[in-house]
Design a protein around this motif. Sequence first.
Motif, PDB file in Angstrom:
ATOM      1  N   THR A  20       0.823  -1.199   0.000  1.00  0.00           N
ATOM      2  CA  THR A  20       0.000   0.000   0.000  1.00  0.00           C
ATOM      3  C   THR A  20       0.861   1.254   0.000  1.00  0.00           C
ATOM      4  N   LEU A  21       1.946   1.209   0.742  1.00  0.00           N
ATOM      5  CA  LEU A  21       2.840   2.363   0.794  1.00  0.00           C
ATOM      6  C   LEU A  21       3.420   2.678  -0.577  1.00  0.00           C
ATOM      7  N   TRP A  22       3.951   1.663  -1.265  1.00  0.00           N
ATOM      8  CA  TRP A  22       4.684   1.910  -2.507  1.00  0.00           C
ATOM      9  C   TRP A  22       3.788   1.940  -3.737  1.00  0.00           C
ATOM     10  N   GLU A  23       2.581   1.349  -3.658  1.00  0.00           N
ATOM     11  CA  GLU A  23       1.710   1.317  -4.825  1.00  0.00           C
ATOM     12  C   GLU A  23       0.575   2.333  -4.763  1.00  0.00           C
ATOM     13  N   VAL A  24       0.266   2.826  -3.577  1.00  0.00           N
ATOM     14  CA  VAL A  24      -0.850   3.760  -3.432  1.00  0.00           C
ATOM     15  C   VAL A  24      -0.386   5.112  -2.888  1.00  0.00           C
ATOM     16  N   VAL A  25       0.347   5.089  -1.784  1.00  0.00           N
ATOM     17  CA  VAL A  25       0.708   6.334  -1.111  1.00  0.00           C
ATOM     18  C   VAL A  25       1.776   7.103  -1.880  1.00  0.00           C
ATOM     19  N   VAL A  26       2.893   6.457  -2.171  1.00  0.00           N
ATOM     20  CA  VAL A  26       4.021   7.155  -2.807  1.00  0.00           C
ATOM     21  C   VAL A  26       3.652   7.740  -4.177  1.00  0.00           C
ATOM     22  N   PRO A  27       2.946   7.010  -5.079  1.00  0.00           N
ATOM     23  CA  PRO A  27       2.579   7.635  -6.363  1.00  0.00           C
ATOM     24  C   PRO A  27       1.721   8.881  -6.211  1.00  0.00           C
ATOM     25  N   ASN A  28       0.909   8.948  -5.155  1.00  0.00           N
ATOM     26  CA  ASN A  28       0.064  10.120  -4.959  1.00  0.00           C
ATOM     27  C   ASN A  28       0.794  11.262  -4.253  1.00  0.00           C
ATOM     28  N   LEU A  29       2.007  11.020  -3.779  1.00  0.00           N
ATOM     29  CA  LEU A  29       2.795  12.062  -3.109  1.00  0.00           C
ATOM     30  C   LEU A  29       4.002  12.490  -3.929  1.00  0.00           C
ATOM     31  N   ARG A  30       3.986  12.221  -5.222  1.00  0.00           N
ATOM     32  CA  ARG A  30       5.156  12.555  -6.045  1.00  0.00           C
ATOM     33  C   ARG A  30       5.501  14.039  -6.028  1.00  0.00           C
ATOM     34  N   PRO A  31       4.535  14.973  -6.145  1.00  0.00           N
ATOM     35  CA  PRO A  31       4.926  16.391  -6.081  1.00  0.00           C
ATOM     36  C   PRO A  31       5.583  16.768  -4.758  1.00  0.00           C
TER      37      PRO A  31
END
Length: 313
Positions: free
Chosen positions: A221-232
Amino acid sequence: MAFITIAPPAQPGSVDAPLSGPTKVSGPTTAPAAGRGRLRFASFRLGSLRLVPSHALLIALAVVSIFPIYWMFVTAFRPSSDALSTNPLPGPLSMENFQYVLKTIPIAGMLANTFGMALTLAVSQLLVAILASYGFARWDFLGKKALYLLFVGSWLVPFQVTMIPNYLLVSQMGLLNTITGVVIPQLCSAFAVMMLRQHLEAFPKDLLDASQMDGRSSWRTLWEVVVPNLRPALAALGIMLFISAWNEYLWPSLIMQKSDALIQVGIRGFLGAEGNNWGAIMAASSLACLPIFLIYIFLQRYVVDAFVRSGLK
């Protein structure tokens, strides 16, 4: 005796026939419109006049901030004999200082080593911040607030307080005069943890619940959901960490006393007991600033976003 001439009524098709339809009167309708226009113009001028002091202050602060950089380049392009000149205008232009720097120190290797050091610190601090902030924002556990306060407290402690213990630790590990000794004590950044925790606290919980319902583990969940949505946010924070590591001077100069592998330490080689070569110092400093200038040019949007997100203007 007076004669009165009575004109015959005009025919419907003749030129003298009155126009049909309501007659438009210009006076009563255009006067309010003109008044409103004058009112808008007056309010615009008043608002512009109110902005003059703030704009003047910003221009003065910009000049004060830019002038040291301007003076650095002006001195770098002067002959070494005119390095102490107080003339604010550049000239005569000379590449003597840059040629001397390139012959005296391996500045290309120093820039490469400094880039690798700054990139390693930025990536490691960002990775630790992602993991720590995700734990603080995702779960409730015993001592969560106390542990977070310890993170914040370590950020508030001045570097001079921890400098001697870290130096002794690096010395006992045999890492003096190495880039590894510069990197290890700074692998974690409490500031980065605090910044990312604020973003993760505002992260939609519905996305996390939906990910768990799909069968993803917390790690996925961290690497597939959270991190992609926090790229900026991650890009902005990563750039900020890189610039901070690149500009660090005190700690590298303390560890690398007998080595000139980093550009921050290599510049001090032009300072000596016999005298200071200010032209060469300014030339080397100008070359050391080029990577940061390139970051500002090509990643300006992320750099500005980094300072806005951190609350620094």
